[in-house]
Design a protein around this motif. Sequence first.
Motif, PDB file in Angstrom:
ATOM      1  N   GLY A 169      36.159  70.486 -21.231  1.00  0.00           N
ATOM      2  CA  GLY A 169      37.105  71.026 -22.200  1.00  0.00           C
ATOM      3  C   GLY A 169      37.525  72.447 -21.886  1.00  0.00           C
ATOM      4  O   GLY A 169      38.406  72.991 -22.538  1.00  0.00           O
ATOM      5  N   GLU A 170      36.913  73.051 -20.870  1.00  0.00           N
ATOM      6  CA  GLU A 170      37.237  74.422 -20.501  1.00  0.00           C
ATOM      7  C   GLU A 170      38.578  74.459 -19.766  1.00  0.00           C
ATOM      8  O   GLU A 170      38.839  73.642 -18.894  1.00  0.00           O
ATOM      9  N   GLN A 171      39.422  75.432 -20.127  1.00  0.00           N
ATOM     10  CA  GLN A 171      40.730  75.566 -19.498  1.00  0.00           C
ATOM     11  C   GLN A 171      40.630  76.465 -18.275  1.00  0.00           C
ATOM     12  O   GLN A 171      39.874  77.430 -18.278  1.00  0.00           O
ATOM     13  N   TYR A 172      41.391  76.136 -17.249  1.00  0.00           N
ATOM     14  CA  TYR A 172      41.422  76.939 -16.034  1.00  0.00           C
ATOM     15  C   TYR A 172      42.795  76.785 -15.392  1.00  0.00           C
ATOM     16  O   TYR A 172      43.640  76.036 -15.871  1.00  0.00           O
ATOM     17  N   HIS A 173      43.022  77.521 -14.303  1.00  0.00           N
ATOM     18  CA  HIS A 173      44.272  77.433 -13.545  1.00  0.00           C
ATOM     19  C   HIS A 173      43.929  77.232 -12.078  1.00  0.00           C
ATOM     20  O   HIS A 173      42.883  77.700 -11.619  1.00  0.00           O
ATOM     21  N   GLN A 174      44.801  76.558 -11.364  1.00  0.00           N
ATOM     22  CA  GLN A 174      44.594  76.373  -9.934  1.00  0.00           C
ATOM     23  C   GLN A 174      45.920  76.465  -9.202  1.00  0.00           C
ATOM     24  O   GLN A 174      46.976  76.199  -9.770  1.00  0.00           O
ATOM     25  N   LEU A 175      45.842  76.870  -7.948  1.00  0.00           N
ATOM     26  CA  LEU A 175      47.052  76.866  -7.126  1.00  0.00           C
ATOM     27  C   LEU A 175      47.379  75.423  -6.774  1.00  0.00           C
ATOM     28  O   LEU A 175      46.472  74.589  -6.669  1.00  0.00           O
ATOM     29  N   PRO A 176      48.657  75.095  -6.601  1.00  0.00           N
ATOM     30  CA  PRO A 176      49.020  73.716  -6.263  1.00  0.00           C
ATOM     31  C   PRO A 176      48.295  73.268  -4.999  1.00  0.00           C
ATOM     32  O   PRO A 176      48.122  74.049  -4.052  1.00  0.00           O
ATOM     33  N   SER A 177      47.855  72.013  -4.960  1.00  0.00           N
ATOM     34  CA  SER A 177      47.095  71.512  -3.811  1.00  0.00           C
ATOM     35  C   SER A 177      47.933  71.515  -2.535  1.00  0.00           C
ATOM     36  O   SER A 177      47.384  71.564  -1.438  1.00  0.00           O
ATOM     37  N   ALA A 178      49.257  71.493  -2.655  1.00  0.00           N
ATOM     38  CA  ALA A 178      50.124  71.538  -1.482  1.00  0.00           C
ATOM     39  C   ALA A 178      50.198  72.945  -0.882  1.00  0.00           C
ATOM     40  O   ALA A 178      50.644  73.117   0.246  1.00  0.00           O
ATOM     41  N   MET A 179      49.752  73.951  -1.628  1.00  0.00           N
ATOM     42  CA  MET A 179      49.778  75.328  -1.137  1.00  0.00           C
ATOM     43  C   MET A 179      48.503  75.570  -0.329  1.00  0.00           C
ATOM     44  O   MET A 179      47.475  75.981  -0.861  1.00  0.00           O
ATOM     45  N   THR A 180      48.571  75.282   0.983  1.00  0.00           N
ATOM     46  CA  THR A 180      47.391  75.393   1.833  1.00  0.00           C
ATOM     47  C   THR A 180      47.448  76.565   2.807  1.00  0.00           C
ATOM     48  O   THR A 180      46.443  76.877   3.431  1.00  0.00           O
ATOM     49  N   ASP A 181      48.604  77.207   2.933  1.00  0.00           N
ATOM     50  CA  ASP A 181      48.739  78.350   3.832  1.00  0.00           C
ATOM     51  C   ASP A 181      47.948  79.532   3.266  1.00  0.00           C
ATOM     52  O   ASP A 181      48.233  79.992   2.146  1.00  0.00           O
ATOM     53  N   PRO A 182      46.934  80.040   4.003  1.00  0.00           N
ATOM     54  CA  PRO A 182      46.108  81.138   3.492  1.00  0.00           C
ATOM     55  C   PRO A 182      46.898  82.389   3.111  1.00  0.00           C
ATOM     56  O   PRO A 182      46.578  83.046   2.116  1.00  0.00           O
ATOM     57  N   SER A 183      47.950  82.708   3.855  1.00  0.00           N
ATOM     58  CA  SER A 183      48.722  83.913   3.514  1.00  0.00           C
ATOM     59  C   SER A 183      49.523  83.699   2.223  1.00  0.00           C
ATOM     60  O   SER A 183      49.649  84.611   1.408  1.00  0.00           O
ATOM     61  N   GLU A 184      50.018  82.500   2.006  1.00  0.00           N
ATOM     62  CA  GLU A 184      50.726  82.189   0.758  1.00  0.00           C
ATOM     63  C   GLU A 184      49.755  82.231  -0.428  1.00  0.00           C
ATOM     64  O   GLU A 184      50.078  82.760  -1.489  1.00  0.00           O
ATOM     65  N   GLN A 185      48.547  81.684  -0.234  1.00  0.00           N
ATOM     66  CA  GLN A 185      47.528  81.735  -1.279  1.00  0.00           C
ATOM     67  C   GLN A 185      47.148  83.178  -1.593  1.00  0.00           C
ATOM     68  O   GLN A 185      47.023  83.555  -2.750  1.00  0.00           O
ATOM     69  N   ARG A 186      46.970  83.988  -0.539  1.00  0.00           N
ATOM     70  CA  ARG A 186      46.605  85.394  -0.723  1.00  0.00           C
ATOM     71  C   ARG A 186      47.661  86.128  -1.529  1.00  0.00           C
ATOM     72  O   ARG A 186      47.353  86.919  -2.412  1.00  0.00           O
ATOM     73  N   ARG A 187      48.955  85.873  -1.225  1.00  0.00           N
ATOM     74  CA  ARG A 187      50.041  86.516  -1.973  1.00  0.00           C
ATOM     75  C   ARG A 187      49.996  86.136  -3.457  1.00  0.00           C
ATOM     76  O   ARG A 187      50.182  86.972  -4.332  1.00  0.00           O
ATOM     77  N   ALA A 188      49.739  84.851  -3.746  1.00  0.00           N
ATOM     78  CA  ALA A 188      49.686  84.398  -5.148  1.00  0.00           C
ATOM     79  C   ALA A 188      48.523  85.059  -5.888  1.00  0.00           C
ATOM     80  O   ALA A 188      48.690  85.535  -7.011  1.00  0.00           O
ATOM     81  N   VAL A 189      47.353  85.116  -5.249  1.00  0.00           N
ATOM     82  CA  VAL A 189      46.198  85.741  -5.895  1.00  0.00           C
ATOM     83  C   VAL A 189      46.436  87.239  -6.075  1.00  0.00           C
ATOM     84  O   VAL A 189      46.138  87.810  -7.133  1.00  0.00           O
ATOM     85  N   THR A 190      47.012  87.893  -5.051  1.00  0.00           N
ATOM     86  CA  THR A 190      47.297  89.325  -5.151  1.00  0.00           C
ATOM     87  C   THR A 190      48.308  89.602  -6.257  1.00  0.00           C
ATOM     88  O   THR A 190      48.152  90.555  -7.038  1.00  0.00           O
ATOM     89  N   ARG A 191      49.348  88.758  -6.349  1.00  0.00           N
ATOM     90  CA  ARG A 191      50.355  88.899  -7.403  1.00  0.00           C
ATOM     91  C   ARG A 191      49.706  88.787  -8.780  1.00  0.00           C
ATOM     92  O   ARG A 191      49.938  89.601  -9.681  1.00  0.00           O
ATOM     93  N   ALA A 192      48.835  87.806  -8.961  1.00  0.00           N
ATOM     94  CA  ALA A 192      48.143  87.633 -10.252  1.00  0.00           C
ATOM     95  C   ALA A 192      47.212  88.803 -10.524  1.00  0.00           C
ATOM     96  O   ALA A 192      47.212  89.369 -11.629  1.00  0.00           O
ATOM     97  N   PHE A 193      46.436  89.225  -9.512  1.00  0.00           N
ATOM     98  CA  PHE A 193      45.475  90.306  -9.686  1.00  0.00           C
ATOM     99  C   PHE A 193      46.171  91.624 -10.041  1.00  0.00           C
ATOM    100  O   PHE A 193      45.767  92.329 -10.950  1.00  0.00           O
ATOM    101  N   THR A 194      47.279  91.906  -9.348  1.00  0.00           N
ATOM    102  CA  THR A 194      48.019  93.155  -9.606  1.00  0.00           C
ATOM    103  C   THR A 194      48.591  93.169 -11.016  1.00  0.00           C
ATOM    104  O   THR A 194      48.500  94.173 -11.714  1.00  0.00           O
ATOM    105  N   THR A 195      49.161  92.052 -11.445  1.00  0.00           N
ATOM    106  CA  THR A 195      49.765  91.994 -12.775  1.00  0.00           C
ATOM    107  C   THR A 195      48.700  92.021 -13.872  1.00  0.00           C
ATOM    108  O   THR A 195      48.881  92.655 -14.904  1.00  0.00           O
ATOM    109  N   LEU A 196      47.573  91.358 -13.631  1.00  0.00           N
ATOM    110  CA  LEU A 196      46.492  91.365 -14.616  1.00  0.00           C
ATOM    111  C   LEU A 196      45.947  92.754 -14.778  1.00  0.00           C
ATOM    112  O   LEU A 196      45.589  93.190 -15.844  1.00  0.00           O
TER     113      LEU A 196
END
Length: 196
Positions: A169-196
């Motif tokens: 029942g715990e809510q969470y978020h995940q990057l789309p499974s099709a997003m496998t490029d490490p640099s694209e993943q890093r950008r998404a995490v950095t974008r979230a971290f900076t805004t948070l």
Amino acid sequence: MHQDNPLITFEREGAHITAWTSTSSTVASEDSNRDRGYGYLTAPLRRRGLEVTVEYGLSDYIVHAALPDGSSLIISPPQEPPGDDLESWTVVRHREAGPAVYEEIYDSEPSGPDARHAGGIPNLLAAVHAGLDQLGVPPLPEQQRSSRERAADAVLHRAGFIAAVAFSGEQYHQLPSAMTDPSEQRRAVTRAFTTL
């Protein structure tokens, strides 16, 4: 961290990145000792309003949940012989007094009907919740999310994360499974971290 501020934890498992949101920085509590490491089983049962204990069985701990009809739900790893890793589970509903009840809800032991799931927790919890639904036990209540948690959810969404709900029942978020490029993943995490 201020008590009302949500804690966002990023976790990488293989090629998948997950962001967990919680309202407290301390996950461990007095329940962790009482639950003997089975908090992932006891928490969803307690949220459904059941009285849950963790007791010692024949050779390992078992989860015992008292049901509204006077019967009990027993969730158990293999008891004989004891094993270090949880490779299977059994879930039984029983009542000794009154009209006796013995009902097998789940059995992932090698010769059991759910053997293909082995020690998998998601299938175990799905079977437990389905059994509780059939018995008329109230469903998991909707979690009340604070405005700060909803704001964190919006930030994660804008960064490219997708909302999901675990079997507990715990809510969470995940990057789309099709997003496998490490640099694209890093950008998404950095974008979230900076805004948070």
